[in-house]
Design a protein around this motif. Structure first.
Motif, PDB file in Angstrom:
ATOM      1  N   GLY A 209       0.833  -1.386  -0.112  1.00 43.85           N
ATOM      2  CA  GLY A 209      -0.004  -0.054  -0.102  1.00 43.85           C
ATOM      3  C   GLY A 209       0.541   1.243  -0.039  1.00 43.85           C
ATOM      4  O   GLY A 209       1.951   1.354   0.482  1.00 43.85           O
ATOM      5  N   PHE A 210       0.379   2.224  -0.577  1.00 47.39           N
ATOM      6  CA  PHE A 210       1.250   3.669  -0.832  1.00 47.39           C
ATOM      7  C   PHE A 210       0.239   4.514  -0.827  1.00 47.39           C
ATOM      8  O   PHE A 210      -0.545   4.764  -1.869  1.00 47.39           O
ATOM      9  CB  PHE A 210       2.123   3.392  -2.091  1.00 47.39           C
ATOM     10  CG  PHE A 210       3.122   4.788  -2.309  1.00 47.39           C
ATOM     11  CD1 PHE A 210       3.788   5.046  -1.241  1.00 47.39           C
ATOM     12  CD2 PHE A 210       2.876   5.326  -3.599  1.00 47.39           C
ATOM     13  CE1 PHE A 210       4.684   6.365  -1.416  1.00 47.39           C
ATOM     14  CE2 PHE A 210       3.785   6.394  -3.873  1.00 47.39           C
ATOM     15  CZ  PHE A 210       4.902   6.847  -2.529  1.00 47.39           C
ATOM     16  N   GLY A 211       0.436   5.608   0.105  1.00 45.69           N
ATOM     17  CA  GLY A 211      -0.556   6.694   0.104  1.00 45.69           C
ATOM     18  C   GLY A 211       0.249   7.931  -0.334  1.00 45.69           C
ATOM     19  O   GLY A 211       1.509   8.207   0.239  1.00 45.69           O
ATOM     20  N   VAL A 212      -0.385   8.829  -1.059  1.00 48.76           N
ATOM     21  CA  VAL A 212       0.205  10.070  -1.439  1.00 48.76           C
ATOM     22  C   VAL A 212      -0.488  11.457  -1.417  1.00 48.76           C
ATOM     23  O   VAL A 212      -1.988  11.062  -1.524  1.00 48.76           O
ATOM     24  CB  VAL A 212       0.781  10.120  -3.005  1.00 48.76           C
ATOM     25  CG1 VAL A 212       1.836   9.187  -3.058  1.00 48.76           C
ATOM     26  CG2 VAL A 212      -0.353   9.775  -3.934  1.00 48.76           C
ATOM     27  N   TRP A 213      -0.107  12.510  -0.862  1.00 44.61           N
ATOM     28  CA  TRP A 213      -1.182  13.791  -0.821  1.00 44.61           C
ATOM     29  C   TRP A 213      -0.033  15.153  -1.080  1.00 44.61           C
ATOM     30  O   TRP A 213       1.123  14.807  -1.304  1.00 44.61           O
ATOM     31  CB  TRP A 213      -1.775  13.781   0.412  1.00 44.61           C
ATOM     32  CG  TRP A 213      -0.929  13.970   1.804  1.00 44.61           C
ATOM     33  CD1 TRP A 213      -0.742  15.054   2.455  1.00 44.61           C
ATOM     34  CD2 TRP A 213      -0.047  12.843   2.455  1.00 44.61           C
ATOM     35  NE1 TRP A 213       0.272  14.717   3.384  1.00 44.61           N
ATOM     36  CE2 TRP A 213       0.497  13.642   3.610  1.00 44.61           C
ATOM     37  CE3 TRP A 213       0.174  11.550   2.218  1.00 44.61           C
ATOM     38  CZ2 TRP A 213       1.333  12.870   4.141  1.00 44.61           C
ATOM     39  CZ3 TRP A 213       0.909  10.784   3.071  1.00 44.61           C
ATOM     40  CH2 TRP A 213       1.595  11.469   4.174  1.00 44.61           C
ATOM     41  N   ASP A 214      -0.820  16.098  -1.126  1.00 38.33           N
ATOM     42  CA  ASP A 214      -0.136  17.355  -1.475  1.00 38.33           C
ATOM     43  C   ASP A 214       0.384  17.085  -3.037  1.00 38.33           C
ATOM     44  O   ASP A 214       1.410  17.377  -3.327  1.00 38.33           O
ATOM     45  CB  ASP A 214       0.916  17.839  -0.725  1.00 38.33           C
ATOM     46  CG  ASP A 214       0.593  18.361   0.754  1.00 38.33           C
ATOM     47  OD1 ASP A 214      -0.585  18.394   0.987  1.00 38.33           O
ATOM     48  OD2 ASP A 214       1.575  18.210   1.817  1.00 38.33           O
TER      49      ASP A 214
END
Length: 239
Positions: A209-214
């Motif tokens: 799993g990999f989360g990205v933001w901005d």
């Protein structure tokens, strides 16, 4: 861009004989202060349920619940009067709102069922409970990120009470795609069901799993044939 990476083998694991469940975020007896949620994405459970077994009637309130069968058939019954079977190729969503009781049982006496159980914090509390279910069109996922969840009942996919959009894709090796976020302030959590990909500069293997933001857009390259789920959710928790 900010990001967080969760390798498959870092997930919590519950084994109860009839149930084997991997928890990306804290759930039940798996507690990890650094893995409580990704924005409004609260639960991502990867469940295996033995033939003839399942979750008896239990109650939920003020949570958006999405179920995605990966194999086998899951029998659903709830206090809204719904009695359905969801199977591979289906997607189900339930806005628990003011409260709903439901059960989820393996519909087969011979074959296991595997499914994703996903919870998202709602945009508004104490709404009237709702239920929706779709069957994905043949070929809709082929080298494409097909929308399977949205905030709008008239839009493509099942609907949830949150500014969240989920997309699912089956990618052939070498496929390159971009995903553009729908709303400012949202992030994307990617969960790789099968294969190997690079996403926004991060290598992912099966069940990573990999989360990205901005970020406004992310790029995806399939290193092998792959199946990927993207969950775009608000990063700010509701007040």
């Amino acid at each position: 861009m900010q990001s967080t990476f969760h390798p498959a083998d870092s997930r919590g694991l519950a084994e109860h004989g009839w149930l084997k469940s991997h928890h990306t975020f804290s759930f039940a007896n798996y507690r990890n202060a650094e893995r409580m949620n990704f924005g409004t994405l609260r639960v991502l459970n990867d469940d295996y349920v033995a033939p003839g077994r399942g979750f008896g009637k239990h109650r939920h309130e003020n949570m958006e619940i999405v179920s995605i069968p990966l194999s086998g058939d899951l029998k659903h019954e709830d206090s809204m009067g719904n009695q359905t079977i969801i199977k591979q190729g289906d997607v189900q969503a339930m806005s628990a709102g003011t409260g709903v009781a439901h059960s989820e049982m393996n519909a087969s006496a011979d074959e296991a069922v595997e499914f994703l159980q996903i919870w998202v914090f709602p945009k508004s509390r104490n709404v009237e409970p709702t239920y929706s279910q779709i069957t994905l069109e043949d070929g809709a996922l082929d080298n494409n990120l097909d929308q399977i969840v949205s905030p709008h009942p008239t839009d493509r996919g099942v609907s949830v009470n949150q500014d969240a959009w989920f997309h699912l894709g089956n990618l052939s090796a070498g496929t390159e795609l971009d995903y553009e976020l729908k709303k400012a302030g949202n992030g994307v959590y990617a969960f790789l069901l099968e294969g190997s990909i690079n996403l926004a500069g991060q290598h992912l293997d099966r069940r990573d799993g990999f989360g990205v933001w901005d970020v406004n857009r992310i790029d995806i390259t399939a290193n092998t044939d792959a199946r990927v789920l993207l969950m775009e959710v608000p990063m700010e928790l509701p007040g």
